[in-house]
Design an enzyme around this catalytic site. Structure first.
Site, PDB file in Angstrom:
ATOM      1  N   GLY B 116       0.831  -1.199   0.000  1.00 39.60           N
ATOM      2  CA  GLY B 116       0.000   0.000   0.000  1.00 39.60           C
ATOM      3  C   GLY B 116       0.862   1.244   0.000  1.00 39.60           C
ATOM      4  O   GLY B 116       2.050   1.204  -0.312  1.00 39.60           O
ATOM      5  N   SER B 119       3.947   1.045   2.404  1.00 34.98           N
ATOM      6  CA  SER B 119       4.936   0.096   1.906  1.00 34.98           C
ATOM      7  C   SER B 119       5.661   0.639   0.677  1.00 34.98           C
ATOM      8  O   SER B 119       6.865   0.432   0.508  1.00 34.98           O
ATOM      9  CB  SER B 119       4.257  -1.238   1.557  1.00 34.98           C
ATOM     10  OG  SER B 119       3.724  -1.830   2.711  1.00 34.98           O
ATOM     11  N   THR B 140      -4.386  -2.422  -1.147  1.00 36.95           N
ATOM     12  CA  THR B 140      -4.872  -1.984   0.160  1.00 36.95           C
ATOM     13  C   THR B 140      -6.385  -1.963   0.120  1.00 36.95           C
ATOM     14  O   THR B 140      -6.985  -1.512  -0.851  1.00 36.95           O
ATOM     15  CB  THR B 140      -4.387  -0.586   0.590  1.00 36.95           C
ATOM     16  OG1 THR B 140      -5.225  -0.131   1.657  1.00 36.95           O
ATOM     17  CG2 THR B 140      -4.504   0.433  -0.532  1.00 36.95           C
ATOM     18  N   ASP B 142      -8.112  -0.025   1.586  1.00 35.23           N
ATOM     19  CA  ASP B 142      -8.581   1.360   1.704  1.00 35.23           C
ATOM     20  C   ASP B 142      -8.648   2.099   0.376  1.00 35.23           C
ATOM     21  O   ASP B 142      -9.259   3.162   0.291  1.00 35.23           O
ATOM     22  CB  ASP B 142      -7.677   2.140   2.661  1.00 35.23           C
ATOM     23  CG  ASP B 142      -7.798   1.652   4.090  1.00 35.23           C
ATOM     24  OD1 ASP B 142      -8.818   1.013   4.407  1.00 35.23           O
ATOM     25  OD2 ASP B 142      -6.883   1.882   4.877  1.00 35.23           O
ATOM     26  N   MET B 184     -13.370  -0.033   7.947  1.00 37.70           N
ATOM     27  CA  MET B 184     -11.994   0.455   7.917  1.00 37.70           C
ATOM     28  C   MET B 184     -11.870   1.689   7.016  1.00 37.70           C
ATOM     29  O   MET B 184     -12.750   1.998   6.225  1.00 37.70           O
ATOM     30  CB  MET B 184     -11.067  -0.657   7.487  1.00 37.70           C
ATOM     31  CG  MET B 184     -10.845  -1.695   8.594  1.00 37.70           C
ATOM     32  SD  MET B 184      -9.547  -2.875   8.177  1.00 37.70           S
ATOM     33  CE  MET B 184      -9.429  -3.818   9.718  1.00 37.70           C
ATOM     34  N   GLU B 238     -13.380   4.451  10.318  1.00 36.47           N
ATOM     35  CA  GLU B 238     -12.822   4.241  11.654  1.00 36.47           C
ATOM     36  C   GLU B 238     -12.117   5.472  12.232  1.00 36.47           C
ATOM     37  O   GLU B 238     -11.683   5.456  13.386  1.00 36.47           O
ATOM     38  CB  GLU B 238     -11.874   3.050  11.644  1.00 36.47           C
ATOM     39  CG  GLU B 238     -10.653   3.283  10.781  1.00 36.47           C
ATOM     40  CD  GLU B 238      -9.735   2.077  10.699  1.00 36.47           C
ATOM     41  OE1 GLU B 238      -9.526   1.415  11.712  1.00 36.47           O
ATOM     42  OE2 GLU B 238      -9.239   1.808   9.595  1.00 36.47           O
ATOM     43  N   ARG B 279     -27.812   0.015  17.738  1.00 34.62           N
ATOM     44  CA  ARG B 279     -26.838  -1.056  17.921  1.00 34.62           C
ATOM     45  C   ARG B 279     -25.633  -0.800  17.022  1.00 34.62           C
ATOM     46  O   ARG B 279     -25.774  -0.195  15.958  1.00 34.62           O
ATOM     47  CB  ARG B 279     -27.442  -2.418  17.558  1.00 34.62           C
ATOM     48  CG  ARG B 279     -28.535  -2.884  18.501  1.00 34.62           C
ATOM     49  CD  ARG B 279     -27.996  -3.223  19.882  1.00 34.62           C
ATOM     50  NE  ARG B 279     -29.038  -3.778  20.731  1.00 34.62           N
ATOM     51  CZ  ARG B 279     -29.942  -3.054  21.415  1.00 34.62           C
ATOM     52  NH1 ARG B 279     -29.933  -1.748  21.329  1.00 34.62           N
ATOM     53  NH2 ARG B 279     -30.829  -3.664  22.169  1.00 34.62           N
ATOM     54  N   LEU B 286     -12.799  -8.818   9.345  1.00 29.91           N
ATOM     55  CA  LEU B 286     -13.587  -9.535   8.340  1.00 29.91           C
ATOM     56  C   LEU B 286     -13.395  -8.911   6.965  1.00 29.91           C
ATOM     57  O   LEU B 286     -13.540  -9.593   5.942  1.00 29.91           O
ATOM     58  CB  LEU B 286     -15.073  -9.507   8.705  1.00 29.91           C
ATOM     59  CG  LEU B 286     -15.436 -10.202  10.018  1.00 29.91           C
ATOM     60  CD1 LEU B 286     -16.914  -9.995  10.313  1.00 29.91           C
ATOM     61  CD2 LEU B 286     -15.116 -11.685   9.948  1.00 29.91           C
TER      62      LEU B 286
END
Lengths: 361, 361, 361, 361
Positions: B116, B119, B140, B142, B184, B238, B279, B286
């Site tokens: 990514g 890296s 990645t 993302d 994410m 996140e 909730r 995952l």
């Protein structure tokens, strides 16, 4: 046979396959007997609401689409115990007679209730109170209702958990990690045990078997040292007991958010005791929803048809159940007295041990 | 052309499609050019380990099975910055020359690195240091690497998030709840934006757009009051910022467990401000794993073939990228200087607003 | 107990879950008893090949990956009846003693064979001939092995068929078409009946119930006229009988291609008799493969562990079976004498009728 | 801006994602501009029916459920060319003015049509004839509409084909077979090429590249002899040409059943020329349906929002298209003049060859 008018409701936590059961009840009642079916909204709440929330269901409501859809289109509630109803002001009130009166006001000849262990108890009492012919259909992702091999929603929930393990394995292996998956099952560990075996877990922790953290750590170390792999999968139920008798629980009380509980506790201890890089996933509400698994649709359909047949035969105050490839009916009194925990001497526990899975003991 | 011997490694967080890229590199190098391919284990770690962890890859390694498998069979690492390597004793050491020496000791003519944003920067510096012909392949979940429309792993991650929304919708509707899903995306909200639109979210919170909690609450109230439904879906990245400039983050630091962060914060505020039963689900790891999506396998295959072609042409120090239905090569210097955030004036943000989705502003 | 060396083979058509059973046998034999496990290649063929095709299996062979993979990594064969072996020149030869000698040459103490109805008969005879301690594990997508509720592979096959119906419904509805789906099941219609109920079929045709085309057409007309929808789903098994006693079959003989048979015949007649726009899909080999369903992995694991346990107890010449939530063992003689057709007076047939599904009669 | 009233229809073969586009159009028109949206039933047929089949759409129609559902809830038709309408008596009649009059009778200010290549041509002519402001949204599982990178439905169709290859691989490997999969794509082989690369095919046959059966057989033999595996996967489009210029087609004419065509022809020749045990699967209508893939929902949503925006700006007689991560608009004249075949010099063909896949030449 006289033409009847029956009510149907879904009660307690939702799961996949409820719509399939409502569809089966409606089709069977209309096509088979020419009855009228009234769908009651939001579990027991629909009958104590002002005005009553209910509607006549017809066959056209139930396109093939609904069969494939999770949840319950009638709505459900986990807050609907009319014997001890929590009022907005915080007080607790017995509203059971309101339920009975609501039922009577709809001119219904009988009630079919789809629910779990807790709902069956409440509905059973309510129907005794109101002398209401009642038939129960068992549902719960936890599969902990007595006298039936399967409850509606269980297979879907386990499939979701296995699917999660299938997704966690490659990332565990790529990063040499221990992956902990927390699944539902507060009193019975059926989801954890089924998913753990089918998903290739190394450790499965269950409410029925107290765990010793030393045994868990020993297993993880053994995997890393002797199995030529440096990753492991751990499945744990949301409420488990240590061998010293302490309970570790998921902190998900009614109305609270899902902050981590068991999974993070176990994950933290594994990391500390073994040094393994450890990550935790809490599956939560993902287990309830989605397209129902084939078996959930199948048993829901079979349960729905049989429930109507029993009503037609006047055989009420019972629950339909799946036993040995057939739908049978079992007395409600027997169901509500018992509870279906994992048989720790049974096939699946033996299978888990036979595969070398650590059950914490 | 002289016969070459090239190395390949995967670096940073794993994702789905890495094996497909390694397979394509190996097939192309062996079948197309008769080269030898050396797989380096665990990202940069494999070259600074004693002994070096690497193995010759042959075509037979790459059965169709591997193409379908998530993660990286070579292993990866998120702890492998050789310029600032964290030693067991806690000290930080520059081990970059060990990496270069490790590379040289394998007698390799070039390196293909799959990684990514982070890296790419590290590998680019290492290869400059060692004068190593290098080609990068972007991956990645993302999708935040500059100059490429897709990175390997992104489509699978979004699919997992959409799948989660598909599972949360029926249970939200059954219980009249707000379901918050944390996905994410620490610096860029591509997963949240794609999944939120495709999964029918009512609110999407992104790192690129500061949110005002009043706007979020207003949207939820509007859904409950005006859309004839009493449930809603909220997706949040996140790491997000309030309109007052405060950052709310997932508390998942390296080596720490996934305790709830953003998702629970947002969920808690929604519950408080609207009274809605709320909730929270944290999707976490995952998103990394499982069978790669079609598009991830496809671009991984295209990237792998092209990377070898470029190496054969001597065109190195670049990254392969997907632009307008074709694989192209882009200068590494350009890639590492930039960062692909969501274009807040682009099609998808406009689409979200056009669908009535609240983006928090 | 003396250390043993046992063989394992998979025989007949492949299905999902075979690898899970081989994994369980190997884990239990090695971890539980310290035995050696020899995997025999390509069913009975491996033992009559020159040289014998077999290999020692170790636990490391069975990463979690294999558990998730369809088919059998040992290979199988549908052409391996050693009592009547078809030679390349077309002649038929009794090679049963070669099988026995092959077995003996491997120094094995017993054999675990995973197979269906036909394979059980052949393996039973071979083991009687060679006085070979034998334990059978039932598998077949058709679920037609006697005395067991489930066979390995059945749940996956039904899931694939339900998945197909879920995909066919929206296109049927969009174009007001009748969609006919032909599924496997030459002698028993378990796949068709399960999938048809769970997938919302309007018509299900089975080998066990002779069909009257007039009834089928009448049902389609009724759906179009009275159910406010102009589409229908029809599921048929690959071999069915008309009420006049004629057999309609899928033309898929050994070594032949899958040209359409039953499905196209039924579809053609529906189009002709009702005028409905009709399309046909033949599911074929898609039913065999793919990631095994949770239940297939679960029972395969339970069967594998129990088969080794039985071998350890010296209780052989039996088959493991699933009955009432437990694994039991049943005499092979009983299994091979019987055949598990659909119980036309049972729950599922009653459920189908109760839902208004036409079964052709 | 004046309040408008617009019509929307879906035309031609259905696919996954159509409902997502209708939902986006409706949400944007109502929420963004306060317009009224009229859904026209069954493509162009709805406007030439007596009475006209249409209904006002409101936001509540579009629950999250519809977003997730394949097909089109408005219905579609492949038989609706009003310029050359096939009458029940077999005659052909020009009913184009009826379409225009039907449109006018609904008091609509503009039309949004979702269709493929053929539908765009017809709708373009109809709207020129009636001076109807028109905007097209491209859909087709074949992805062969010019000037757009993606059409609605394509990703889902490819996913279904890859899923099929994932299911065929294990059974191919277990029985050492060649599996031939026939996919849709009469004029363009996008599904076959994408699915073949992502699904690990050894041979891909496309309409754009004439095939030589000798090359195909040679490839299969090479796989069996040199790749240490004795199984192979072949994907072919439903209409391909031999290098001698002969066309081999799927025999699926309008109104006819799906008897095997290309797939069985290729499979038969492979079996004959190589002796390999070969099986054929025709994917057919499974490619159309089911839950839409993430990307199909995403582009459908973006297309729908933009189409309304263009209508609001008075920029009509164009088609929305996906180019380089953005939705753009392109002149309809340009679209209907061209056709998007596979670029045989492009990235994916190069990727296929680079992986060693035989393209028949």
């Amino acid at each position: 046979m006289a033409k009847k008018r029956i009510g149907i409701l879904t009660s307690g936590g939702d799961c996949a396959g409820l719509n399939a059961a409502i569809r089966a009840v409606t089709r069977r009642a209309i096509d088979g007997f020419g009855w009228e079916v009234v769908g009651i909204r939001n579990g027991t709440l629909g009958l104590i609401s002002e005005p009553i929330e209910a509607e006549i269901l017809d066959k056209q409501t139930f396109s093939g689409v609904l069969l494939r859809q999770g949840g319950t289109f009638l709505g459900s509630s986990t807050k609907g115990d009319p014997f001890a109803f929590k009022m907005p002001d915080g007080s607790v009130k017995d509203r059971s007679m309101e339920f009975v009166e609501g039922f009577r006001s709809l001119n219904l000849d009988g009630l079919i209730g789809i629910g779990g262990d807790g709902s069956m108890k409440i509905l059973n009492r309510l129907c005794e109170l109101g002398d209401i012919p009642f038939i129960g259909i068992p549902k719960t992702i936890d599969n902990d209702v007595a006298l039936t091999e399967f409850t509606i929603g269980f297979t879907t929930a386990v499939n979701v958990a296995v699917d999660a393990l299938d997704r966690l394995l490659p990332t565990a292996a790529s990063h040499h990690r221990v992956m902990v998956l927390e699944v539902m099952g507060r009193d019975a560990g059926h989801i954890a045990l089924h998913a753990g075996i089918a998903g290739g877990a190394d450790v499965i922790l269950l409410p029925e078997i107290a765990y010793d953290m030393d045994k868990v750590a020993e297993k993880i170390r053994d995997v890393y040292e002797n199995e030529k792999r440096s990753h492991a999968l751990v499945v744990c139920s949301e409420a488990i007991k240590t061998s010293q008798g302490q309970t570790v629980m998921h902190a998900n009380e009614e109305g609270k958010m899902n902050y981590g509980g068991v999974g993070h506790e176990i994950g933290g201890q594994i990391a500390k005791m073994t040094g393994a890089d450890t990550r935790v996933t809490v599956l939560g509400h993902l287990q309830r929803g989605g397209t129902p698994a084939m078996r959930d649709r199948l048993i829901a359909s079979a349960f729905g048809v049989r429930a109507v047949d029993l009503m037609a035969q006047g055989k009420t105050n019972c629950m339909v159940a799946w036993q040995h490839r057939e739908v049978v009916d079992v007395p409600l009194d027997e169901v509500v007295k018992r509870y279906k925990k994992i048989d720790v001497t049974g096939t699946l526990v033996h299978t888990a041990r036979g595969l070398g899975i650590c059950l914490g003991d």
